[in-house]
Design a protein around this motif. Structure first.
Motif, PDB file in Angstrom:
ATOM      1  N   ALA A  19       0.811  -1.215   0.000  1.00 39.24           N
ATOM      2  CA  ALA A  19       0.000   0.000   0.000  1.00 39.24           C
ATOM      3  C   ALA A  19       0.844   1.264   0.000  1.00 39.24           C
ATOM      4  O   ALA A  19       0.475   2.257  -0.637  1.00 39.24           O
ATOM      5  CB  ALA A  19      -0.937  -0.001   1.212  1.00 39.24           C
ATOM      6  N   VAL A  20       1.975   1.264   0.706  1.00 39.88           N
ATOM      7  CA  VAL A  20       2.783   2.492   0.810  1.00 39.88           C
ATOM      8  C   VAL A  20       3.293   2.952  -0.556  1.00 39.88           C
ATOM      9  O   VAL A  20       3.044   4.099  -0.959  1.00 39.88           O
ATOM     10  CB  VAL A  20       3.942   2.293   1.816  1.00 39.88           C
ATOM     11  N   PRO A  21       4.024   2.121  -1.325  1.00 38.59           N
ATOM     12  CA  PRO A  21       4.467   2.608  -2.645  1.00 38.59           C
ATOM     13  C   PRO A  21       3.310   2.864  -3.597  1.00 38.59           C
ATOM     14  O   PRO A  21       3.361   3.808  -4.402  1.00 38.59           O
ATOM     15  CB  PRO A  21       5.376   1.482  -3.158  1.00 38.59           C
ATOM     16  N   LEU A  22       2.253   2.048  -3.509  1.00 35.75           N
ATOM     17  CA  LEU A  22       1.121   2.235  -4.413  1.00 35.75           C
ATOM     18  C   LEU A  22       0.388   3.545  -4.099  1.00 35.75           C
ATOM     19  O   LEU A  22      -0.022   4.278  -5.017  1.00 35.75           O
ATOM     20  CB  LEU A  22       0.166   1.048  -4.300  1.00 35.75           C
ATOM     21  N   ALA A  23       0.218   3.858  -2.817  1.00 38.61           N
ATOM     22  CA  ALA A  23      -0.435   5.114  -2.435  1.00 38.61           C
ATOM     23  C   ALA A  23       0.395   6.308  -2.892  1.00 38.61           C
ATOM     24  O   ALA A  23      -0.149   7.332  -3.330  1.00 38.61           O
ATOM     25  CB  ALA A  23      -0.638   5.158  -0.920  1.00 38.61           C
ATOM     26  N   PHE A  24       1.718   6.188  -2.791  1.00 39.33           N
ATOM     27  CA  PHE A  24       2.597   7.266  -3.258  1.00 39.33           C
ATOM     28  C   PHE A  24       2.405   7.498  -4.752  1.00 39.33           C
ATOM     29  O   PHE A  24       2.295   8.641  -5.210  1.00 39.33           O
ATOM     30  CB  PHE A  24       4.054   6.912  -2.959  1.00 39.33           C
ATOM     31  N   ILE A  25       2.340   6.419  -5.513  1.00 40.25           N
ATOM     32  CA  ILE A  25       2.199   6.543  -6.974  1.00 40.25           C
ATOM     33  C   ILE A  25       0.832   7.109  -7.348  1.00 40.25           C
ATOM     34  O   ILE A  25       0.730   8.045  -8.157  1.00 40.25           O
ATOM     35  CB  ILE A  25       2.424   5.174  -7.644  1.00 40.25           C
ATOM     36  N   VAL A  26      -0.231   6.540  -6.744  1.00 44.52           N
ATOM     37  CA  VAL A  26      -1.590   6.979  -7.101  1.00 44.52           C
ATOM     38  C   VAL A  26      -1.798   8.446  -6.729  1.00 44.52           C
ATOM     39  O   VAL A  26      -2.249   9.253  -7.561  1.00 44.52           O
ATOM     40  CB  VAL A  26      -2.635   6.088  -6.403  1.00 44.52           C
ATOM     41  N   ALA A  27      -1.479   8.810  -5.481  1.00 46.14           N
ATOM     42  CA  ALA A  27      -1.664  10.199  -5.053  1.00 46.14           C
ATOM     43  C   ALA A  27      -0.743  11.134  -5.836  1.00 46.14           C
ATOM     44  O   ALA A  27      -1.133  12.261  -6.175  1.00 46.14           O
ATOM     45  CB  ALA A  27      -1.404  10.318  -3.557  1.00 46.14           C
ATOM     46  N   GLY A  28       0.488  10.685  -6.126  1.00 48.83           N
ATOM     47  CA  GLY A  28       1.410  11.503  -6.899  1.00 48.83           C
ATOM     48  C   GLY A  28       0.890  11.776  -8.299  1.00 48.83           C
ATOM     49  O   GLY A  28       0.978  12.914  -8.799  1.00 48.83           O
ATOM     50  N   LEU A  29       0.327  10.763  -8.959  1.00 48.96           N
ATOM     51  CA  LEU A  29      -0.226  10.948 -10.307  1.00 48.96           C
ATOM     52  C   LEU A  29      -1.432  11.887 -10.288  1.00 48.96           C
ATOM     53  O   LEU A  29      -1.590  12.731 -11.183  1.00 48.96           O
ATOM     54  CB  LEU A  29      -0.611   9.594 -10.901  1.00 48.96           C
ATOM     55  N   VAL A  30      -2.274  11.729  -9.267  1.00 47.77           N
ATOM     56  CA  VAL A  30      -3.415  12.646  -9.135  1.00 47.77           C
ATOM     57  C   VAL A  30      -2.909  14.080  -8.931  1.00 47.77           C
ATOM     58  O   VAL A  30      -3.446  15.034  -9.524  1.00 47.77           O
ATOM     59  CB  VAL A  30      -4.326  12.224  -7.963  1.00 47.77           C
ATOM     60  N   GLY A  31      -1.866  14.227  -8.103  1.00 46.09           N
ATOM     61  CA  GLY A  31      -1.304  15.552  -7.865  1.00 46.09           C
ATOM     62  C   GLY A  31      -0.739  16.173  -9.139  1.00 46.09           C
ATOM     63  O   GLY A  31      -0.960  17.367  -9.417  1.00 46.09           O
ATOM     64  N   ILE A  32      -0.012  15.370  -9.921  1.00 41.30           N
ATOM     65  CA  ILE A  32       0.537  15.872 -11.187  1.00 41.30           C
ATOM     66  C   ILE A  32      -0.602  16.277 -12.117  1.00 41.30           C
ATOM     67  O   ILE A  32      -0.523  17.314 -12.811  1.00 41.30           O
ATOM     68  CB  ILE A  32       1.440  14.818 -11.842  1.00 41.30           C
ATOM     69  N   GLY A  33      -1.672  15.471 -12.130  1.00 43.15           N
ATOM     70  CA  GLY A  33      -2.832  15.817 -12.956  1.00 43.15           C
ATOM     71  C   GLY A  33      -3.460  17.135 -12.533  1.00 43.15           C
ATOM     72  O   GLY A  33      -3.849  17.953 -13.390  1.00 43.15           O
ATOM     73  N   ILE A  34      -3.552  17.370 -11.224  1.00 43.06           N
ATOM     74  CA  ILE A  34      -4.110  18.635 -10.724  1.00 43.06           C
ATOM     75  C   ILE A  34      -3.223  19.805 -11.137  1.00 43.06           C
ATOM     76  O   ILE A  34      -3.704  20.854 -11.588  1.00 43.06           O
ATOM     77  CB  ILE A  34      -4.265  18.579  -9.191  1.00 43.06           C
ATOM     78  N   GLU A  35      -1.908  19.621 -11.011  1.00 46.80           N
ATOM     79  CA  GLU A  35      -0.991  20.710 -11.339  1.00 46.80           C
ATOM     80  C   GLU A  35      -1.012  21.018 -12.833  1.00 46.80           C
ATOM     81  O   GLU A  35      -1.080  22.189 -13.239  1.00 46.80           O
ATOM     82  CB  GLU A  35       0.427  20.325 -10.896  1.00 46.80           C
ATOM     83  N   ARG A  36      -0.970  19.969 -13.667  1.00 45.88           N
ATOM     84  CA  ARG A  36      -0.940  20.189 -15.112  1.00 45.88           C
ATOM     85  C   ARG A  36      -2.301  20.677 -15.642  1.00 45.88           C
ATOM     86  O   ARG A  36      -2.357  21.442 -16.618  1.00 45.88           O
ATOM     87  CB  ARG A  36      -0.561  18.899 -15.837  1.00 45.88           C
TER      88      ARG A  36
END
Length: 517
Positions: free
Chosen positions: A288-305
């Motif tokens: 869950a830890v690496p997967l949560a980092f990836i999922v939340a990180g991708l959502v964050g990049i999507g919000i920023e872009r």
């Protein structure tokens, strides 16, 4: 108590069959034979017999252990432990005992437990005897203590004996027992000393009062240590929730009101991982830890872009836009998972507590979260100090125009920085899932506290965020016993406002673009 009869070694099943219908004096001899048996199930059988949970089926005489339920009595084989179904209570008959046999059983159970090769069983047996021991068990403890090599168990045995001797009529024995009890933090020791302190102005009463004062001083010290531990655990949660915000706010100047929802995404990622790994819950967090980092990180990049990159330099619009995104994410979670809270299972290695002494125990889930937050903080420092991305992030945060002139793609750095901060928020959600239920409003409970930590520590300064998070967590927990949880938060907020009036840039002000602007 009747003396034990001498028998050739027989198995427990044969002895139980005779025990069922035997007279009380014969039962005493048969219990003695069970004690000498090498069958490992005997101790559990005797405990069940003493507790009144040992039965036999009227049809066939099979010995079973029974527990009452709404459907009837759930039974399992007394020797093998195999489930035997649910039966009506009228189909069972209990192994009958009298007071003499009960006393004998207590002594036999004490002997078997205290002489076990299993350290945990011996320790549990002594802990169970403390405060609930008669002279018969005390004599067995006196015999066993000579052979006991474990220091902790020996100390517990001495306390158990002292509790019995403190109730004697011999003043010398009482004083010796009080001296021993004054070093113990067992609740039974303090209760017995309080009984002795009510005896008047005699030497025993005075000695008991001195021992009580000594114990209560140590209890207060350990209570303070436990409060600090809870404060550090709260500070660790605040650190995890604020550290990603400190990066995005410090480098990009973006007030991200959707940061709490990124934590929520990390918590729901943990929930989904456990749904997909129902038989391996103990390992689910490592996925869950690496997967949560990836999922939340991708959502964050999507919000920023998708949104934020069009609003740089317009803080009010950024705040409103990210607030709207937070509402969208909350509604998306309600649509996918329903508005109800979801419970995330705690792995076995995070369950329970580490008992340092009877007055101080540290829960494993909070202890691991403290360690985890320190690990995340150290990893983030290494990324910012030792990697190319970290170098570019620091360059952009200090002087964006100069960094662009040197060929740094500031847009790419902004996206990666926002993704990094969002990924850490997702990791914080994994930690929060082990402390509270997972729901659509999970992030809202921490977003305000996260901003307070960032502002107090100094915008964009990781060490400032660390110091502020731990300070706020410990201060909050220290104040709660005095003024209550609500007033403690209000008082904390007032003090932060007063502090910011004096130092508007926080404890460790950031240098570079944020300050210059």
């Amino acid at each position: 108590m009747l003396p034990f009869c001498v028998h050739a070694q027989r198995d427990a099943a044969t002895v139980l069959a005779e025990l069922r219908d035997a007279e009380f004096d014969v039962k005493s001899a048969l219990i003695g034979e069970l004690e000498s048996s090498s069958d490992h199930a005997v101790l559990a059988l005797l405990k069940a017999m003493l507790a009144g949970d040992l039965y036999y089926l009227k049809d066939g005489g099979r010995p079973v252990l029974g527990s009452v339920s709404d459907e009837g009595v759930v039974v399992r084989d007394a020797l093998t432990g195999e489930q035997a179904g649910v039966v009506d209570k009228r189909e069972l008959k209990k192994f009958t005992l009298n007071n003499t046999l009960r006393e004998q059983l207590r002594a036999v159970i004490a002997r078997l437990s205290l002489n076990s090769n299993d350290r945990a069983m011996r320790r549990a047996a002594v802990k169970e005897l403390i405060g609930n021991m008669g002279e018969t068990q005390a004599e067995q403890v006196r015999i066993s203590i000579a052979a006991e090599k474990d220091h902790e168990i020996r100390s517990l045995m001495e306390i158990a004996i002292a509790l019995v001797e403190a109730g004697s009529n011999d003043e010398a024995r009482q004083l010796s027992a009080i001296s021993k009890l004054s070093d113990s933090l067992e609740p039974a020791a303090l209760a017995r000393l309080k009984q002795l302190s009510d005896g008047g102005d005699g030497e025993v009463s005075q000695a008991a009062n001195r021992a009580i004062a000594q114990i209560e001083g140590r209890l207060n010290l350990y209570a303070s240590a436990e409060t600090v531990f809870f404060g550090l655990s709260l500070g660790s949660v605040l650190l995890l929730s604020a550290i990603g915000l400190a990066i995005t706010f410090g480098v990009m100047g973006v007030i991200n009101m959707a940061h709490g929802e990124l934590m929520m995404i990390g918590a729901y990622t943990t929930y989904v991982v456990q749904l997909l790994m129902p038989n391996t819950i103990d390992y689910s967090l490592f996925v869950a830890v690496p997967l949560a980092f990836i999922v939340a990180g991708l959502v964050g990049i999507g919000i920023e872009r998708g949104v934020i990159r069009f609003l740089y330099g317009r803080p009010l619009e950024t705040l409103l836009a990210t607030f709207g995104i937070s509402l969208i994410l909350q509604q998306a979670v309600r649509t996918i998972f329903s508005p109800l809270n979801r419970s995330v299972a705690t792995p076995s290695w995070m369950s329970g507590s580490w008992e340092i002494n009877p007055a101080l125990s540290l829960t494993y889930n909070r202890l691991y979260i403290i360690i985890f937050s320190l690990f995340v903080f150290a990893a983030l420092l290494l990324i910012l100090k030792r990697t190319a991305l970290g170098l570019k992030v620091r360059a952009v945060s200090q002087n964006r125009q100069m960094a662009q002139a040197m060929g740094v793609r500031s847009g790419w750095v902004d996206a990666m920085t926002f993704g990094l901060g969002s990924g850490i928020a997702g990791v914080a959600g994994v930690a929060l899932s082990q402390l509270t239920n997972v729901g659509p409003n999970l992030g809202q409970a921490y977003i305000i506290d996260s901003f307070l930590v960032v502002v107090l520590g100094g915008v964009g300064n990781l060490w400032g965020t660390f110091v502020a998070a731990m300070s706020l967590g410990v201060f909050n927990k220290l104040m709660e016993p005095w003024v209550g949880a609500v007033l403690a938060k209000i008082l904390l907020l007032v003090l932060i406002i007063l502090f910011i009036q004096k130092r508007p840039r926080g404890l460790f002000p950031q240098r570079g673009r944020v300050v210059e602007s």
